[in-house]
Design a protein around this motif. Structure first.
Motif, PDB file in Angstrom:
ATOM      1  N   ALA A  27      15.989  -8.402  -7.785  1.00 43.78           N
ATOM      2  CA  ALA A  27      14.167  -7.650  -8.095  1.00 43.78           C
ATOM      3  C   ALA A  27      13.484  -7.919  -7.645  1.00 43.78           C
ATOM      4  N   GLY A  28      12.940  -9.286  -7.635  1.00 47.71           N
ATOM      5  CA  GLY A  28      11.708 -10.051  -7.373  1.00 47.71           C
ATOM      6  C   GLY A  28      11.874  -9.578  -5.124  1.00 47.71           C
ATOM      7  N   GLN A  29      12.622 -10.229  -4.710  1.00 48.65           N
ATOM      8  CA  GLN A  29      12.485  -9.175  -3.967  1.00 48.65           C
ATOM      9  C   GLN A  29      12.326  -8.545  -2.500  1.00 48.65           C
ATOM     10  N   VAL A  30      12.820  -7.230  -3.961  1.00 47.72           N
ATOM     11  CA  VAL A  30      13.038  -6.288  -3.324  1.00 47.72           C
ATOM     12  C   VAL A  30      11.170  -6.006  -4.047  1.00 47.72           C
ATOM     13  N   THR A  31      10.553  -5.860  -5.271  1.00 46.53           N
ATOM     14  CA  THR A  31       9.272  -5.868  -5.898  1.00 46.53           C
ATOM     15  C   THR A  31       8.516  -6.883  -4.505  1.00 46.53           C
ATOM     16  N   TYR A  32       8.569  -7.468  -3.954  1.00 47.84           N
ATOM     17  CA  TYR A  32       7.563  -7.963  -2.961  1.00 47.84           C
ATOM     18  C   TYR A  32       7.690  -6.876  -1.825  1.00 47.84           C
ATOM     19  N   LEU A  34       8.506  -3.943  -1.217  1.00 48.67           N
ATOM     20  CA  LEU A  34       8.098  -3.057  -1.564  1.00 48.67           C
ATOM     21  C   LEU A  34       6.234  -2.386  -1.008  1.00 48.67           C
ATOM     22  N   MET A  35       6.089  -3.654  -2.235  1.00 45.07           N
ATOM     23  CA  MET A  35       4.640  -4.122  -2.577  1.00 45.07           C
ATOM     24  C   MET A  35       4.162  -4.404  -1.053  1.00 45.07           C
ATOM     25  N   ALA A  36       4.248  -5.016  -0.604  1.00 45.29           N
ATOM     26  CA  ALA A  36       3.965  -5.226   0.870  1.00 45.29           C
ATOM     27  C   ALA A  36       4.184  -4.071   1.997  1.00 45.29           C
ATOM     28  N   ALA A  37       5.185  -3.647   1.426  1.00 44.30           N
ATOM     29  CA  ALA A  37       5.704  -2.103   2.486  1.00 44.30           C
ATOM     30  C   ALA A  37       4.284  -1.511   2.217  1.00 44.30           C
ATOM     31  N   ALA A  38       4.003  -0.470   0.823  1.00 43.99           N
ATOM     32  CA  ALA A  38       2.671   0.151   0.665  1.00 43.99           C
ATOM     33  C   ALA A  38       1.407  -0.617   1.193  1.00 43.99           C
ATOM     34  N   TRP A  40      -0.186  -3.051  -0.509  1.00 43.14           N
ATOM     35  CA  TRP A  40      -0.482  -3.751  -1.463  1.00 43.14           C
ATOM     36  C   TRP A  40      -1.024  -5.767  -1.413  1.00 43.14           C
ATOM     37  N   THR A  41      -2.556  -5.866  -1.643  1.00 40.40           N
ATOM     38  CA  THR A  41      -2.775  -7.539  -1.043  1.00 40.40           C
ATOM     39  C   THR A  41      -2.581  -8.020  -2.369  1.00 40.40           C
ATOM     40  N   SER A  42      -2.231  -7.425  -3.685  1.00 43.27           N
ATOM     41  CA  SER A  42      -2.391  -7.787  -4.823  1.00 43.27           C
ATOM     42  C   SER A  42      -1.047  -7.636  -5.857  1.00 43.27           C
ATOM     43  N   ALA A  43      -0.438  -8.377  -6.683  1.00 48.32           N
ATOM     44  CA  ALA A  43       0.181  -7.440  -7.302  1.00 48.32           C
ATOM     45  C   ALA A  43      -0.104  -7.548  -8.811  1.00 48.32           C
ATOM     46  N   PRO A  44       0.452  -6.209  -9.517  1.00 44.58           N
ATOM     47  CA  PRO A  44      -0.390  -5.629 -10.785  1.00 44.58           C
ATOM     48  C   PRO A  44      -0.200  -6.587 -12.076  1.00 44.58           C
TER      49      PRO A  44
END
Length: 76
Positions: A27-32, A34-38, A40-44
């Protein structure tokens, strides 16, 4: 040196903690990704809070497993 048999509760805990670790890691890899593809420069903050709690959870699970491995109660 004789090998002690592993108590069933310790085996069961190890199995489920390993499965949970693989699921959380995936789940962490998928989240990372997805955020990189979008872009995002920082995590919520919820993601940051969850990641900050992981070392504490790992330490707790390690202690629980050590306790289960060293228990001498056959009813545990």
């Amino acid at each position: 040196m004789a090998v002690r048999p592993c108590p069933a509760p310790a085996r069961r805990f190890a199995k489920w903690s390993a499965i949970a670790s693989l699921a959380i890691g995936s789940a962490g890899q998928v989240t990372y990704h997805l955020m990189a593809a979008a872009g995002w420069t920082s995590a919520p903050w919820p993601v940051t809070a969850l990641v900050a709690c992981l070392p504490v959870a790992v330490l707790g699970m390690g202690c629980a497993l050590a306790h289960l491995l060293h228990t001498t109660d056959s009813n545990a």
